[in-house]
Design an enzyme around this catalytic site. Sequence first.
Site, mmCIF file in Angstrom:
data_model
loop_
_atom_site.group_PDB
_atom_site.id
_atom_site.type_symbol
_atom_site.label_atom_id
_atom_site.label_comp_id
_atom_site.label_asym_id
_atom_site.label_seq_id
_atom_site.Cartn_x
_atom_site.Cartn_y
_atom_site.Cartn_z
ATOM 1 N N ASP A 1 -52.416 3.084 23.834
ATOM 2 C CA ASP A 1 -53.524 2.181 24.187
ATOM 3 C C ASP A 1 -54.290 1.675 22.965
ATOM 4 O O ASP A 1 -55.484 1.400 23.050
ATOM 5 C CB ASP A 1 -54.522 2.867 25.141
ATOM 6 N N GLY B 1 -53.931 -1.108 21.531
ATOM 7 C CA GLY B 1 -54.049 -2.570 21.512
ATOM 8 C C GLY B 1 -52.808 -3.219 20.923
ATOM 9 O O GLY B 1 -52.859 -4.338 20.397
ATOM 10 N N LYS B 2 -51.676 -2.529 21.040
ATOM 11 C CA LYS B 2 -50.430 -3.057 20.469
ATOM 12 C C LYS B 2 -50.003 -4.357 21.137
ATOM 13 O O LYS B 2 -49.420 -5.224 20.496
ATOM 14 C CB LYS B 2 -49.293 -2.029 20.631
ATOM 15 N N LYS C 1 -51.625 -6.973 22.258
ATOM 16 C CA LYS C 1 -52.201 -8.178 21.660
ATOM 17 C C LYS C 1 -51.604 -8.440 20.268
ATOM 18 O O LYS C 1 -51.275 -9.577 19.929
ATOM 19 C CB LYS C 1 -53.722 -8.006 21.538
ATOM 20 N N GLY D 1 -48.335 -0.032 29.096
ATOM 21 C CA GLY D 1 -49.100 -1.128 29.688
ATOM 22 C C GLY D 1 -49.619 -2.000 28.563
ATOM 23 O O GLY D 1 -50.647 -1.691 27.972
ATOM 24 N N HIS D 2 -48.874 -3.018 28.216
ATOM 25 C CA HIS D 2 -49.262 -3.859 27.087
ATOM 26 C C HIS D 2 -50.003 -5.096 27.590
ATOM 27 O O HIS D 2 -49.437 -5.957 28.242
ATOM 28 C CB HIS D 2 -48.031 -4.199 26.238
ATOM 29 N N GLN E 1 -46.480 3.564 23.731
ATOM 30 C CA GLN E 1 -47.281 4.792 23.598
ATOM 31 C C GLN E 1 -47.743 4.934 22.126
ATOM 32 O O GLN E 1 -47.902 3.915 21.470
ATOM 33 C CB GLN E 1 -46.522 6.045 24.071
ATOM 34 N N SER F 1 -54.387 0.725 31.588
ATOM 35 C CA SER F 1 -53.835 -0.519 32.128
ATOM 36 C C SER F 1 -52.661 -0.268 33.064
ATOM 37 O O SER F 1 -52.272 -1.136 33.832
ATOM 38 C CB SER F 1 -53.436 -1.471 30.993
ATOM 39 N N ASP G 1 -65.275 -4.239 17.037
ATOM 40 C CA ASP G 1 -66.512 -4.745 17.643
ATOM 41 C C ASP G 1 -67.154 -3.754 18.618
ATOM 42 O O ASP G 1 -68.358 -3.819 18.858
ATOM 43 C CB ASP G 1 -66.230 -6.068 18.371
#
Length: 435
Positions: free
Chosen positions: A16, A18-19, A21, A43-44, A222, A299, A333
């Site tokens: 998770d 953020g791969k 994007k 879950g990408h 993963q 996700s 952020d």
Amino acid sequence: MIMKRKLVILGAQWGDEGKGKIVDLLSENYDLAVRYQGGSNAGHTVIANGHKLILHLLPTGILHSHVTGIIAQGMVVDLEVLNQELTDLERKGVSYEGRLFISDRAHVVFPYHKLLDRLFEKHKGIGTTLRGIGPAYMFKFARKGIRLSDFEDEKRLYSLVEENVAFVNDLCEKVFCEKSSLNPEAITEESLRLYRKYKHMVTDASRIISEHGGSILFEGAQGTMLDVDMGTYPFVTSSNSSSLGLSNGTGLSPKFFSDAYFLGVAKAYTTRVGGGPFPTELKGEEGDKLRDIGGEYGSTTGRPRRCGWLDLVALRYAVKVNSLDGLIITKLDVLDSFEEIKVCVAYECEGERIDTFPASYSLLERCKPVYETLPGWLSDTKGAKDPSALPPRAKDYIRFIEDFVGVPVIMLSTGPKREEYLWLKETLHKSVSFS
Ligand code: IMP
């Protein structure tokens, strides 16, 4: 832009990161996108043109019309999920015909694997995604698995499924004391129906990869800390989700990857879903704040993710395990409103300082984080597209990470949208060459 002919993108934490994007973004420069381990447990998430898409099984690169996607032999393929995802793509107007190939050596996830996943979880589980991944790999290594190439001989397929269902029924009744309603004929017929629909894509995928003359992006799923050998065993997934999975997952020699560029993706903090050791986990208000701002819900399963400060001991370990050339830090952020930001620089266990990531589960369970506290930047980095827009303290945070783990941070993601990112090479790492 990175223009290496072979690029490997790996999760450097517990998944998770953020791969999705990042892979989506970098696929613009690649023409072959390969997924090689795991299955629909991934879950990408990609947000493009205002639409949110979550891919579980397909390589993310497939969203670009110039990219050919490969589901390589190390993956376990759930034909129902494949069908759902491809139908969904069609509905969204993304055509994939002629540019998706699936290895004939890939194992298939059957309903009896999902049933077993549920039963194992019920009895001393680890918090899996319940997608049948562990049992599918278990059958593979017990030599009871069924590969896509086995679908050609339908008679044999019927008998293989029958044998497996009989075995699972026995397990259900004798070990788990549950009655199973698995019907081997119905399972085989449905699997065959789906196989026939996509049969023309099933091929020798290793050959396509090895003979490809253009550029290749390898999409890890993963994360390193969930790797079955290198992660926090037994709270791991059942494949090699670090760079160790590349060779057997694609069917290509390690030599094939010797000229590849290895990039790790890590969040600016840490999350994990499911059970298992997590030394920097925050159970109180700060953890809730990270979860709320970061939208930290799985996700694939929707489960709330456990959240904590950045664990640099684990990250440095991931850099080493994968021989990473650089890092991409996502969700910077999310830290914008924290007055103080902690980073874990060592562990402490019964008075002893530990600087490396331990293999022992019971030791890791007792490890307490040793923190260094950095001042927060208390200003907006959301959507920042240029290093000059970064507050000095945010840059200090990134430098701290680089110094600790020993590789450059070359890119930051500053929001969920495709365009919310920036490259750092010009400002922080003039000396780093990308070609
Ligand atoms: P499995 O892969 O479903 O067997 O789950 C094993 C462990 O890996 C569980 O802790 C899951 O939550 C975790 N896991 C599996 N896939 C992912 C993923 O894509 N992101 C984050 N965690 C995952």
